[in-house]
Design an enzyme around this catalytic site. Structure first.
Site, PDB file in Angstrom:
ATOM      1  CD  GLU A  27      -2.964  -1.173   2.254  1.00  0.00           C
ATOM      2  OE1 GLU A  27      -2.604  -0.703   3.371  1.00  0.00           O
ATOM      3  OE2 GLU A  27      -4.065  -1.715   2.064  1.00  0.00           O
ATOM      4  CE1 TYR A  94      -0.142  -8.863   1.756  1.00  0.00           C
ATOM      5  CE2 TYR A  94       0.532 -10.617   3.250  1.00  0.00           C
ATOM      6  CZ  TYR A  94       0.791  -9.789   2.168  1.00  0.00           C
ATOM      7  OH  TYR A  94       1.984  -9.901   1.497  1.00  0.00           O
ATOM      8  N   GLY A 101      -4.887 -16.497  -6.059  1.00  0.00           N
ATOM      9  CA  GLY A 101      -5.281 -16.930  -7.394  1.00  0.00           C
ATOM     10  C   GLY A 101      -4.968 -18.362  -7.751  1.00  0.00           C
ATOM     11  N   GLY A 107      -8.577 -19.714  -3.123  1.00  0.00           N
ATOM     12  CA  GLY A 107      -9.680 -19.148  -2.391  1.00  0.00           C
ATOM     13  C   GLY A 107      -9.308 -18.780  -0.976  1.00  0.00           C
ATOM     14  CG  ASN A 136      -5.822  -2.640  -3.613  1.00  0.00           C
ATOM     15  OD1 ASN A 136      -5.728  -3.429  -4.557  1.00  0.00           O
ATOM     16  ND2 ASN A 136      -5.537  -2.978  -2.378  1.00  0.00           N
ATOM     17  CE1 TYR A 143     -12.110  -7.756   0.436  1.00  0.00           C
ATOM     18  CE2 TYR A 143     -11.193  -5.688  -0.329  1.00  0.00           C
ATOM     19  CZ  TYR A 143     -11.107  -6.804   0.468  1.00  0.00           C
ATOM     20  OH  TYR A 143     -10.040  -6.975   1.296  1.00  0.00           O
ATOM     21  CD  GLU A 155     -25.324   4.007   1.839  1.00  0.00           C
ATOM     22  OE1 GLU A 155     -24.913   4.509   2.910  1.00  0.00           O
ATOM     23  OE2 GLU A 155     -25.893   2.906   1.779  1.00  0.00           O
TER      24      GLU A 155
END
Length: 177
Positions: A27, A94, A101, A107, A136, A143, A155
């Protein structure tokens, strides 16, 4: 499945600390990490823990070249919504890059996040929340593919924070009585 998801133990804190730094490097914020494995042990495994953590662990045959078998984590805590009630906040999810993958029995990230959701549902939580950096794209896509809503888009919520000097100044403004 060539990995398992389990509750973290105090002995996992060195691995969790290592992966927190790996995530911070990804990050582009490694200088922001000030936590140690000792503080993680203290805060996560005390009488009233500040957080809970799950780890993903692979069999010895899949350990990394450095010898690691703990290859992912999800760190979370409970919050409360005045509109909805009990909630769970996932601070970090993480998985080490080599276990994403294409890893056999893939998973790992989905399994960690699903387990956080399950634990939250067991505590009657009505939602799972988390934050993702706007650049990201791989994580945002991951997600969203699982059904997450981007509240910034839908929102208009902004995530705000006080820390350091700003937090100190705000605390000093508290009434003295």
């Amino acid at each position: 499945m060539d990995f398992m998801i389990r509750a973290a133990t105090p002995e996992d804190c060195k691995d969790i600390s290592r992966m927190i730094m790996e995530l911070a490097v990804y990050e582009n914020m490694p200088d922001q990490v000030k936590i140690s494995h000792e503080v993680l042990e203290q805060d996560g495994f005390c009488k009233n823990p500040f957080f809970h953590c799950l780890v993903a662990e692979v069999a010895e045959q899949y350990r990394t070249t450095e010898g690691y078998t703990v290859i992912g984590y999800a760190l979370f805590f409970y919050t409360y919504s005045t509109w909805k009630g009990r909630s769970v906040y996932m601070e970090d999810l993480y998985v080490m890059p080599e276990f994403r993958g294409e890893f056999p029995g893939k998973g790992v990230g989905t399994a960690l996040m699903s387990k956080v959701a399950q634990v939250g549902k067991e505590q009657q939580c009505v939602r799972l929340q988390f934050s993702v950096l706007n650049w990201n794209t791989p994580s945002l896509d991951f997600y969203k593919a699982k059904g997450a809503q981007d509240l910034t888009d839908s929102e208009g919520w902004h995530v705000l924070r006080f820390d350091g000097e700003a937090l100190d100044k705000l605390a000093q403004m508290a009434p003295k009585n």
